[in-house]
Design a protein around this motif. Structure first.
Motif, PDB file in Angstrom:
ATOM      1  N   ILE A 183      -1.903  -2.853   3.899  1.00 27.19           N
ATOM      2  CA  ILE A 183      -0.538  -2.415   3.568  1.00 27.19           C
ATOM      3  C   ILE A 183      -0.559  -0.953   3.104  1.00 27.19           C
ATOM      4  N   VAL A 211       1.546   2.097   4.703  1.00 21.28           N
ATOM      5  CA  VAL A 211       2.467   2.892   3.881  1.00 21.28           C
ATOM      6  C   VAL A 211       2.067   4.360   3.899  1.00 21.28           C
ATOM      7  N   LYS A 212       0.768   4.624   3.823  1.00 17.15           N
ATOM      8  CA  LYS A 212       0.290   6.004   3.847  1.00 17.15           C
ATOM      9  C   LYS A 212       0.658   6.696   5.159  1.00 17.15           C
ATOM     10  N   VAL A 251       4.406   7.453   4.994  1.00 14.58           N
ATOM     11  CA  VAL A 251       4.679   8.536   4.046  1.00 14.58           C
ATOM     12  C   VAL A 251       4.207   9.873   4.607  1.00 14.58           C
ATOM     13  N   TRP A 258      -3.790   3.855  -2.274  1.00 15.04           N
ATOM     14  CA  TRP A 258      -2.537   3.914  -3.016  1.00 15.04           C
ATOM     15  C   TRP A 258      -2.500   5.146  -3.912  1.00 15.04           C
ATOM     16  N   VAL A 311      -1.563   8.074  -1.698  1.00 15.70           N
ATOM     17  CA  VAL A 311      -0.125   8.119  -1.414  1.00 15.70           C
ATOM     18  C   VAL A 311       0.639   8.737  -2.587  1.00 15.70           C
TER      19      VAL A 311
END
Length: 312
Positions: free
Chosen positions: A24, A28-29, A32, A172, A175
């Motif tokens: 995930i 997401v990275k 973004v 995370w 990010v």
């Protein structure tokens, strides 16, 4: 390299929670970074180049020629000087009529001539001496590496190439740091834009401040203090922007070294956003203006001492 190759697929058997979290995080990275890369190329990078990287030209801001308007400012300031000169002449005539004070006409004429020179020399000093000196400092910073960071990294077409993390940094955390650093670039560019506007105002109002010299006002020395602070803030912000990138953690952010890097990088950004105020406090408190004031007082006391000894 594709983000999926950075995921250990064997974790699906040994640590399924970590596998899902990493998967995930990489998705997401990618999303973004896609958004940040688009905004960086179309909006932020042009602002960085205009207000931080490139030298400032107050007479031609962002392609708008203001030379004709500036000439009218100069002649208006010259007209104001003539008014101030006539006021001093009238005051001296009044003092002579009432026998209150003996007028020093050579000093009065000398002040008028020097003030005329200041009106037309002030913008020349800014554009031909101070701004080139600031540009020289920027070129020096450009040619000097801070750690492994080179200035060419700021001009990358993709923001993901500007902010580079090692594979040991949690996805995370990457990010979050990318979003924070993107905001940092935006804040610094707006601070640079505000400095640019201050420079334009100082350049255009310089001839008016120069007229205060005929009355021996402290306004003109204060004006030069502001000029020093505003002009050389550009090289300061340029250096701090480069330093912030160099301070990116290269390993685990949750370690003592990683936290130190984050805190120091935050402090660097805050100082850069403060803009000219950062330099003003040093120039006024312990710098040029303070030294000049002390030197002037010492000279006055010395002359007074000589005068008292000669009277004896």
């Amino acid at each position: 390299m594709s983000p999926l190759f950075l995921i250990n697929f064997f974790d699906i058997f040994t640590n399924p929670v970590k596998f899902i979290t990493d998967l995930i995080g990489e998705v997401v990275k990618s999303i973004v970074e896609g958004i940040l890369n688009s905004l960086w190329h179309d909006i932020v990078l042009p602002l960085v180049n205009e207000f931080i990287v490139n030298p400032s030209n107050p007479i031609n801001p962002v392609g708008v020629d203001l030379s004709t308007l500036f000439i009218s400012f100069q002649y208006t300031a010259f007209g104001l000087l003539m008014v101030l000169f006539m006021i001093r002449i009238l005051k001296s005539l009044r003092d002579n009529l009432t026998d209150e004070e003996e007028t020093n006409y050579p000093e009065l004429l000398g002040s008028f001539i020097v003030t005329c020179a200041f009106i037309f020399a002030t913008p020349y000093v800014i554009t031909e001496f101070l701004i080139p000196a600031n540009t020289g400092i920027i070129n020096l910073i450009t040619s000097t590496k801070i750690g492994a960071t080179d200035i060419s990294v700021i001009n990358k077409a993709k923001f993901s190439d500007v902010v580079h993390f090692s594979s040991s940094v949690n996805v995370w955390v990457q990010v979050i740091l990318e979003i924070i650093l993107f905001i940092v670039f935006i804040l610094l560019t707006f601070a640079g834009a505000m400095r640019y506007v201050e420079l334009i105002l100082l350049y255009f109002l310089g001839p008016f401040f120069a007229t205060s010299y005929i009355n021996r006002s402290n306004l003109y020395p204060t004006y030069w203090t502001e000029c020093f602070a505003v002009i050389f803030t550009q090289s300061l912000q340029f250096f701090l922007l480069k330093l912030a990138i160099a301070l990116l953690p290269s390993g685990n952010v949750l370690t003592g070294d990683g936290i130190v890097h984050i805190v120091f990088m935050t402090a660097v950004v805050i100082v850069g956003i403060q803009g000219p105020q950062t330099l003003r406090q040093y120039i006024r408190g312990a710098g040029i203006s303070n030294l000049a004031s002390k030197a002037g007082k010492a000279l006055v006391y010395r002359n007074l001492g000589k005068g008292s000894s000669s009277n004896k």
